[in-house]
Design an enzyme around this catalytic site. Structure first.
Site, PDB file in Angstrom:
ATOM      1  N   HIS A  67       0.836  -1.193   0.000  1.00 32.66           N
ATOM      2  CA  HIS A  67       0.000   0.000   0.000  1.00 32.66           C
ATOM      3  C   HIS A  67       0.882   1.258   0.000  1.00 32.66           C
ATOM      4  O   HIS A  67       0.679   2.172  -0.799  1.00 32.66           O
ATOM      5  CB  HIS A  67      -0.919  -0.026   1.230  1.00 32.66           C
ATOM      6  CG  HIS A  67      -1.801   1.173   1.365  1.00 32.66           C
ATOM      7  ND1 HIS A  67      -3.172   1.101   1.291  1.00 32.66           N
ATOM      8  CD2 HIS A  67      -1.507   2.487   1.577  1.00 32.66           C
ATOM      9  CE1 HIS A  67      -3.675   2.317   1.440  1.00 32.66           C
ATOM     10  NE2 HIS A  67      -2.687   3.183   1.625  1.00 32.66           N
ATOM     11  N   GLU A  68       1.878   1.274   0.879  1.00 34.46           N
ATOM     12  CA  GLU A  68       2.751   2.455   0.959  1.00 34.46           C
ATOM     13  C   GLU A  68       3.604   2.589  -0.299  1.00 34.46           C
ATOM     14  O   GLU A  68       3.889   3.700  -0.747  1.00 34.46           O
ATOM     15  CB  GLU A  68       3.635   2.400   2.211  1.00 34.46           C
ATOM     16  CG  GLU A  68       2.863   2.356   3.533  1.00 34.46           C
ATOM     17  CD  GLU A  68       1.708   3.338   3.618  1.00 34.46           C
ATOM     18  OE1 GLU A  68       1.847   4.483   3.135  1.00 34.46           O
ATOM     19  OE2 GLU A  68       0.649   2.961   4.164  1.00 34.46           O
ATOM     20  N   HIS A  71       1.716   4.416  -2.999  1.00 33.62           N
ATOM     21  CA  HIS A  71       1.859   5.875  -2.825  1.00 33.62           C
ATOM     22  C   HIS A  71       3.213   6.321  -3.370  1.00 33.62           C
ATOM     23  O   HIS A  71       3.315   7.299  -4.099  1.00 33.62           O
ATOM     24  CB  HIS A  71       1.828   6.252  -1.330  1.00 33.62           C
ATOM     25  CG  HIS A  71       0.456   6.246  -0.724  1.00 33.62           C
ATOM     26  ND1 HIS A  71      -0.559   7.064  -1.151  1.00 33.62           N
ATOM     27  CD2 HIS A  71      -0.061   5.525   0.297  1.00 33.62           C
ATOM     28  CE1 HIS A  71      -1.651   6.840  -0.410  1.00 33.62           C
ATOM     29  NE2 HIS A  71      -1.372   5.904   0.475  1.00 33.62           N
TER      30      HIS A  71
HETATM   31 ZN   LIG Z   1      -2.558   5.209   1.961  1.00 32.12          ZN
END
Ligand SMILES: [Zn+2]
Ligand SMILES: [Zn+2]
Length: 149
Positions: A67-68, A71
């Site tokens: 998830h990170e 980003h």
């Molecule tokens: Zn996030």
């Protein structure tokens, strides 16, 4: 897991799932509460919730890291790293990252099971006990940790 192991794990996931290197720093943060991790727009580093990492499974940790990294890679490629953007949703799905941080409340109900080595009585405790002091209440026998779940 230590910071350098986390760093290596993030680098490996980045290469394996995104096909691009992670060139910044990943480290644990003991002050995060419900967030699994954060990507920092300013310095491109990623921090991961220390307390969460200690209780979740490796798969869940990888889900947070992915998830990170979504980003991270979107931001570096000049896309919006907003959770609602089309690019974010697509890439997150493609790599199998987690959408939400694991629920720590559910995770905190880890039970430790102790068994009396003398009479076999099972004790369930919410936290680890000091078995040199905590003895069987029935027969005063010594306890041993039998499982954790
Ligand atoms: Zn996030
Ligand atoms: Zn006993």
């Amino acid at each position: 897991m230590q910071d350098d192991e986390l760093q290596k794990l993030v680098e490996r996931i980045s290469l394996e799932s995104f096909g691009k290197p992670f060139k910044h720093r990943a480290y644990f943060n003991g002050r995060l509460k419900t967030t699994g991790g954060r990507y920092h727009l300013k310095d491109h580093n990623i921090d991961i919730n220390r307390k969460m990492a200690d209780v979740i499974s490796e798969d869940e940790l990888i889900g947070i890291i992915k998830h990170e990294l979504v980003h991270y890679h979107l931001h570096l490629a000049g896309y919006s790293a907003n959770h609602r953007s089309k690019e974010f949703k697509q890439l997150l799905k493609a790599v199998g990252g987690s959408r939400y941080a694991p629920n720590l409340k559910a995770k905190s109900t880890i039970y430790y099971f102790y068994q009396c080595t003398n009479c076999g009585q099972i004790y369930r405790r919410k936290r680890r006990v000091n078995i040199s002091r905590f003895v069987c209440s029935k027969c005063r026998g010594k306890l041993k940790l039998v499982k954790k779940e």
